[in-house]
Scaffold this active site. Sequence first.
Site, PDB file in Angstrom:
ATOM      1  N   GLU A  52      -2.097   7.133  -4.002  1.00  0.00           N
ATOM      2  CA  GLU A  52      -1.028   7.418  -4.954  1.00  0.00           C
ATOM      3  C   GLU A  52      -0.987   8.900  -5.291  1.00  0.00           C
ATOM      4  O   GLU A  52      -1.944   9.632  -5.077  1.00  0.00           O
ATOM      5  CB  GLU A  52      -1.210   6.606  -6.233  1.00  0.00           C
ATOM      6  CG  GLU A  52      -2.635   6.519  -6.769  1.00  0.00           C
ATOM      7  CD  GLU A  52      -3.266   7.824  -7.145  1.00  0.00           C
ATOM      8  OE1 GLU A  52      -2.574   8.668  -7.769  1.00  0.00           O
ATOM      9  OE2 GLU A  52      -4.454   8.028  -6.838  1.00  0.00           O
ATOM     10  N   GLU A  60      -5.183   9.760  -4.072  1.00  0.00           N
ATOM     11  CA  GLU A  60      -4.449   9.935  -2.811  1.00  0.00           C
ATOM     12  C   GLU A  60      -4.811   8.898  -1.750  1.00  0.00           C
ATOM     13  O   GLU A  60      -4.196   8.845  -0.700  1.00  0.00           O
ATOM     14  CB  GLU A  60      -4.669  11.331  -2.212  1.00  0.00           C
ATOM     15  CG  GLU A  60      -4.303  12.482  -3.102  1.00  0.00           C
ATOM     16  CD  GLU A  60      -4.627  13.840  -2.478  1.00  0.00           C
ATOM     17  OE1 GLU A  60      -5.051  13.888  -1.294  1.00  0.00           O
ATOM     18  OE2 GLU A  60      -4.445  14.863  -3.169  1.00  0.00           O
TER      19      GLU A  60
END
Length: 352
Positions: free
Chosen positions: A171, A312
């Site tokens: 994310e 991430e």
Amino acid sequence: MNRGRPIIQKNMNFEQALQHKIDSRTKPIGSLGKLEDIAFKIGTVQRSLTPELHKPTILVFAADHGIADEGVSASPKEVTYQMVMNFVHGGAGINVFSRQHGIALKVIDAGVDYDFPEGLGIINAKIARGTHNMLHEPAMSTETCRKAMDKGAEFVRKEHENGCNVIGFGEMGIANTSPASLLLHKFAGTPIEECVGKGSGLDEAGVRHKYEILKRIAAKYTPVTPLETLATFGGLEIAMMCGAVLEAKRLNMIILADGFIATSAFLAAYEMQPDILDNTLFSHSSDERGHKQMLDYLHGDPILHLNLRLGEGTGVALAYPIIRSALIFLNEMSSFEEAAVYDMEKKNRPQA
């Protein structure tokens, strides 16, 4: 190369047969530690004594958050779109680790407050230009939340149709540790002060301010269902990940969880469907405050402890080669019988 079919006693059920194969490799029982647990879990999910991983993929969902307007992050909101640009240009942590380990990476705009130029490789799934400011109104309506979840499921289906059977999620979204903290508080009942950390780099005063804001938000709403809770406190990227996790479970894929924000999506998915844990491997224990409480609540056993807090999907990418090693030992190590090696622990194994 697989080393032939394992010799399995006829009176064993599948789980016993799989454990027998793990134990009969040329090693002391349990000596490969967590690799043995991973091999057993993946073999059990796939109902195979020779489980395999195909086309590993990480989906990175990006979105903005209205709560960023309250100064709960050390970074300005613009960093969300700037980092998405970094992803598609290949310069972020998730890019270098995914390349290193041969993992496909897809970057999805779930709700960034920015209009990306076409042709960059960003998948446009923008539901809205970020969530509402939770201090004043719920982050999303349940309809918007459901729409985001359905989009996440759609992306997983596409990867599965392309032959992928192992998928992880990452994310990007400035201030998204705030919704993750609130979801932990509401779902697990963890005191709010134990859920709030420094995110992208808040100092002590910043963490105190963030805590005061989130405490007010937590007291403002009393949603009832898991969907209402996710809609009230979540983010568009978190909702998409939640829907993606549920769909990956439906398709019986191996599902890899990342850190604090990603695990909040697994937390929501778990509240909706607890058996997602049967297919889930937790890649690491994040250094972000609250992640350990999430893992404890979900009975998660993280593969790595590296003090990461980047997000991430980087923990997924780093853990993946270890997961592969678990299957390589299972499928390629000789048994004691094949290698003509004396098995001093044979008496501890099930007999025919």
